[in-house]
Design a protein around this motif. Sequence first.
Motif, PDB file in Angstrom:
ATOM      1  N   PRO A   1      -9.347   7.272-152.165  1.00 48.84           N
ATOM      2  CA  PRO A   1      -7.953   7.169-151.720  1.00 48.84           C
ATOM      3  C   PRO A   1      -7.364   5.807-152.056  1.00 48.84           C
ATOM      4  CG  PRO A   1      -9.448   6.905-149.864  1.00 48.84           C
ATOM      5  CD  PRO A   1     -10.291   7.294-151.041  1.00 48.84           C
ATOM      6  N   GLU A   2      -6.062   5.781-152.224  1.00 52.62           N
ATOM      7  CA  GLU A   2      -5.393   4.528-152.568  1.00 52.62           C
ATOM      8  C   GLU A   2      -5.413   3.566-151.386  1.00 52.62           C
ATOM      9  OE1 GLU A   2      -0.897   3.070-153.889  1.00 52.62           O
ATOM     10  OE2 GLU A   2      -1.512   5.162-154.096  1.00 52.62           O
ATOM     11  N   THR A   3      -5.615   2.303-151.653  1.00 54.59           N
ATOM     12  CA  THR A   3      -5.596   1.275-150.611  1.00 54.59           C
ATOM     13  C   THR A   3      -4.197   0.682-150.520  1.00 54.59           C
ATOM     14  OG1 THR A   3      -7.905   0.717-151.017  1.00 54.59           O
ATOM     15  CG2 THR A   3      -6.577  -0.895-149.813  1.00 54.59           C
ATOM     16  N   PRO A   4      -3.563   0.729-149.348  1.00 56.48           N
ATOM     17  CA  PRO A   4      -2.208   0.189-149.234  1.00 56.48           C
ATOM     18  C   PRO A   4      -2.188  -1.323-149.360  1.00 56.48           C
ATOM     19  CG  PRO A   4      -3.044   0.803-147.077  1.00 56.48           C
ATOM     20  CD  PRO A   4      -4.038   1.301-148.086  1.00 56.48           C
ATOM     21  N   PRO A   5      -1.062  -1.902-149.755  1.00 59.56           N
ATOM     22  CA  PRO A   5      -0.979  -3.356-149.890  1.00 59.56           C
ATOM     23  C   PRO A   5      -1.007  -4.040-148.532  1.00 59.56           C
ATOM     24  CG  PRO A   5       1.184  -2.371-150.157  1.00 59.56           C
ATOM     25  CD  PRO A   5       0.211  -1.234-150.083  1.00 59.56           C
ATOM     26  N   PRO A   6      -1.490  -5.271-148.464  1.00 58.93           N
ATOM     27  CA  PRO A   6      -1.508  -5.988-147.185  1.00 58.93           C
ATOM     28  C   PRO A   6      -0.101  -6.355-146.743  1.00 58.93           C
ATOM     29  CG  PRO A   6      -2.129  -7.463-148.963  1.00 58.93           C
ATOM     30  CD  PRO A   6      -2.024  -6.086-149.572  1.00 58.93           C
ATOM     31  N   SER A   7       0.048  -6.637-145.467  1.00 61.90           N
ATOM     32  CA  SER A   7       1.335  -7.070-144.945  1.00 61.90           C
ATOM     33  C   SER A   7       1.695  -8.437-145.529  1.00 61.90           C
ATOM     34  CB  SER A   7       1.267  -7.162-143.419  1.00 61.90           C
ATOM     35  OG  SER A   7       2.508  -7.536-142.870  1.00 61.90           O
ATOM     36  N   ALA A   8       2.998  -8.694-145.660  1.00 60.18           N
ATOM     37  CA  ALA A   8       3.462  -9.957-146.244  1.00 60.18           C
ATOM     38  C   ALA A   8       2.875 -11.157-145.502  1.00 60.18           C
ATOM     39  CB  ALA A   8       4.990 -10.011-146.233  1.00 60.18           C
ATOM     40  N   TYR A   9       2.772 -11.059-144.210  1.00 64.98           N
ATOM     41  CA  TYR A   9       2.099 -12.076-143.400  1.00 64.98           C
ATOM     42  C   TYR A   9       1.768 -11.470-142.050  1.00 64.98           C
ATOM     43  CZ  TYR A   9       6.892 -12.767-141.583  1.00 64.98           C
ATOM     44  OH  TYR A   9       8.152 -12.582-141.056  1.00 64.98           O
ATOM     45  N   LYS A  10       0.943 -12.128-141.283  1.00 65.39           N
ATOM     46  CA  LYS A  10       0.500 -11.602-140.003  1.00 65.39           C
ATOM     47  C   LYS A  10       1.513 -11.931-138.921  1.00 65.39           C
ATOM     48  CE  LYS A  10      -3.382 -11.671-136.744  1.00 65.39           C
ATOM     49  NZ  LYS A  10      -3.420 -10.196-136.669  1.00 65.39           N
ATOM     50  N   LEU A  11       1.860 -10.943-138.128  1.00 64.60           N
ATOM     51  CA  LEU A  11       2.790 -11.132-137.021  1.00 64.60           C
ATOM     52  C   LEU A  11       2.011 -11.644-135.814  1.00 64.60           C
ATOM     53  CD1 LEU A  11       5.735 -10.699-136.042  1.00 64.60           C
ATOM     54  CD2 LEU A  11       5.006  -8.435-135.243  1.00 64.60           C
ATOM     55  N   GLU A  12       2.217 -12.870-135.461  1.00 64.29           N
ATOM     56  CA  GLU A  12       1.476 -13.490-134.364  1.00 64.29           C
ATOM     57  C   GLU A  12       1.950 -13.005-132.997  1.00 64.29           C
ATOM     58  OE1 GLU A  12      -1.112 -15.178-134.799  1.00 64.29           O
ATOM     59  OE2 GLU A  12      -0.997 -15.545-136.961  1.00 64.29           O
ATOM     60  N   THR A  13       3.252 -12.812-132.838  1.00 61.70           N
ATOM     61  CA  THR A  13       3.812 -12.370-131.565  1.00 61.70           C
ATOM     62  C   THR A  13       5.106 -11.606-131.806  1.00 61.70           C
ATOM     63  OG1 THR A  13       4.719 -13.091-129.417  1.00 61.70           O
ATOM     64  CG2 THR A  13       5.039 -14.568-131.321  1.00 61.70           C
ATOM     65  N   ARG A  14       5.421 -10.723-130.894  1.00 62.33           N
ATOM     66  CA  ARG A  14       6.664  -9.957-130.981  1.00 62.33           C
ATOM     67  C   ARG A  14       7.756 -10.595-130.117  1.00 62.33           C
ATOM     68  NH1 ARG A  14       6.383  -3.717-130.493  1.00 62.33           N
ATOM     69  NH2 ARG A  14       8.158  -3.992-131.916  1.00 62.33           N
TER      70      ARG A  14
ATOM     71  N   HIS B   1       0.803  13.074-149.007  1.00 64.26           N
ATOM     72  CA  HIS B   1      -0.651  13.235-149.119  1.00 64.26           C
ATOM     73  C   HIS B   1      -1.177  12.863-150.507  1.00 64.26           C
ATOM     74  CE1 HIS B   1      -1.759  15.090-145.226  1.00 64.26           C
ATOM     75  NE2 HIS B   1      -0.483  15.415-145.200  1.00 64.26           N
ATOM     76  N   GLN B   2      -0.477  13.274-151.540  1.00 63.39           N
ATOM     77  CA  GLN B   2      -0.835  12.909-152.911  1.00 63.39           C
ATOM     78  C   GLN B   2      -2.295  13.183-153.232  1.00 63.39           C
ATOM     79  OE1 GLN B   2       0.837   9.234-154.339  1.00 63.39           O
ATOM     80  NE2 GLN B   2       2.686   9.432-153.088  1.00 63.39           N
ATOM     81  N   GLY B   3      -2.763  14.368-152.835  1.00 60.47           N
ATOM     82  CA  GLY B   3      -4.106  14.802-153.185  1.00 60.47           C
ATOM     83  C   GLY B   3      -5.172  14.519-152.158  1.00 60.47           C
ATOM     84  N   HIS B   4      -4.806  13.978-150.997  1.00 55.71           N
ATOM     85  CA  HIS B   4      -5.792  13.636-149.965  1.00 55.71           C
ATOM     86  C   HIS B   4      -5.455  14.363-148.665  1.00 55.71           C
ATOM     87  CE1 HIS B   4      -7.513  10.386-152.373  1.00 55.71           C
ATOM     88  NE2 HIS B   4      -6.278  10.128-152.733  1.00 55.71           N
ATOM     89  N   SER B   5      -6.478  14.782-147.951  1.00 52.14           N
ATOM     90  CA  SER B   5      -6.236  15.442-146.667  1.00 52.14           C
ATOM     91  C   SER B   5      -5.575  14.492-145.681  1.00 52.14           C
ATOM     92  CB  SER B   5      -7.547  15.983-146.094  1.00 52.14           C
ATOM     93  OG  SER B   5      -8.497  14.940-145.933  1.00 52.14           O
ATOM     94  N   LYS B   6      -5.843  13.194-145.828  1.00 55.06           N
ATOM     95  CA  LYS B   6      -5.172  12.173-145.030  1.00 55.06           C
ATOM     96  C   LYS B   6      -4.506  11.183-145.986  1.00 55.06           C
ATOM     97  CE  LYS B   6      -8.352  12.343-141.093  1.00 55.06           C
ATOM     98  NZ  LYS B   6      -9.286  11.566-140.226  1.00 55.06           N
ATOM     99  N   PRO B   7      -3.197  10.996-145.878  1.00 51.53           N
ATOM    100  CA  PRO B   7      -2.534  10.034-146.766  1.00 51.53           C
ATOM    101  C   PRO B   7      -3.190   8.660-146.688  1.00 51.53           C
ATOM    102  CG  PRO B   7      -0.905  11.319-145.576  1.00 51.53           C
ATOM    103  CD  PRO B   7      -2.245  11.659-144.977  1.00 51.53           C
ATOM    104  N   LEU B   8      -3.399   8.055-147.847  1.00 55.11           N
ATOM    105  CA  LEU B   8      -4.006   6.725-147.930  1.00 55.11           C
ATOM    106  C   LEU B   8      -5.385   6.677-147.280  1.00 55.11           C
ATOM    107  CD1 LEU B   8      -0.828   4.596-147.073  1.00 55.11           C
ATOM    108  CD2 LEU B   8      -1.790   5.050-149.344  1.00 55.11           C
ATOM    109  N   GLY B   9      -6.056   7.835-147.246  1.00 54.11           N
ATOM    110  CA  GLY B   9      -7.390   7.880-146.663  1.00 54.11           C
ATOM    111  C   GLY B   9      -7.408   7.703-145.162  1.00 54.11           C
ATOM    112  N   GLY B  10      -6.248   7.866-144.509  1.00 55.93           N
ATOM    113  CA  GLY B  10      -6.186   7.735-143.060  1.00 55.93           C
ATOM    114  C   GLY B  10      -5.937   6.322-142.569  1.00 55.93           C
TER     115      GLY B  10
END
Length: 388
Positions: free
Chosen positions: A53-66, A318-327
């Motif tokens: 399955p395709e690996t999604p890109p990482p987040s632009a940066y980590k959200l420390e707090t909301r 889904h693009q060919g996977h039972s779980k999109p992006l491998g879940g």
Amino acid sequence: MILETGRPAALVALAPLSLLLAGCEPGAKESSQLGPRGAGMEQVRKANLASNPETPPPSAYKLETREGQKAGEVYPDLKLLGNISVEEFGLLMANITEWVVPKDAPPEQAGCNYCHNPENMGSYEKYTKTVALNMLKMTKNINVNWTDHVKQTGVTCYTCHRGKAVPEFSWSSQPDGPQGTILRNRHGQNAPVQAVGFASLPNDPNAFFLGNSEIRVGATQVHPGSQPTGIKDAEVTYGLMMRMSGALGVNCTFCHNTHNFADWNSSRLQRQTAWYGIRMARQANEDYIQPLQTVFPKDMNRLGPMGDPMKVNCQTCHQGHSKPLGGISMLADNPALREIWSPKTTSVAAPDGAVQAPNGAAVATGSTSEAAVSLGQTFREAGMAPAG
């Protein structure tokens, strides 16, 4: 006839007839036994897709707090995302840019400029900003009200777009093609395409992802009346099943028990998940994508040849996977996409019609939050899936 992008063209008409009517997709397969030996309950998957399955890109940066100043206080015109912090808003915008904006976009359409006028960020003069707003509403609605399908994994813009302005696997209505002299092709019948596993079936299963067309073709009454029970109806429904099977890279037993395909009590739980998925796609197309028909430019690939927008089906995510992006879930870094912006999530009431709940009560099969939750709860408590 309805066709879709991201698909190889149909086999040429001059190919041997036996090849044209082949009912199996080529390629290596993996199989595993699901039920007792001899029952035909084997799970078959495409080998190359099941394990990679395709690996999604990482987040632009980590959200420390909301916590922190609200985005709506800084951007007064911001409505949909005004209740999250400025930092979280900036992160979400950066991620959406990565998910949707093409890497080769010209400077005037690169980065934030894809949706915004850099001289007036609040302006809606670019149609892409209106589209993005509707898609954000759709994404939030799916993550909040369709957990019977997406569970807690949810979806983001990347689930469909994968770095493309228009998702690769989208579809629109197509005009009927010319009559074939060899296969007597009419409305797609006997024209083998990948969407229906190269089988000799009507190749327009995407029609089921609009409206509330009946999918079940086995009569449940002695005199079925208006229930679709003919061979033609069965062929169209089987085309949908082939469409979904290819979209998930699985075979029929992923959802069904081969001793009785129609029986819900002996079906696998995945069938109930798929039941919700079809209705989720219908709502996405009707409530969020179709209304954009007058927004998209007519000279771009956002509209098909019949003038309707490019829409979604199972393959889009889904693009060919039972779980999109491998879940893999991307919501932990983008929590705002799991939060609704108002108590009501749709502008239309639940569609007419109901399914019969196990206790005999009629339960509306609408796309509103209340209908989706009550229906899911009813069947979970009964230990079975919808009767339709």
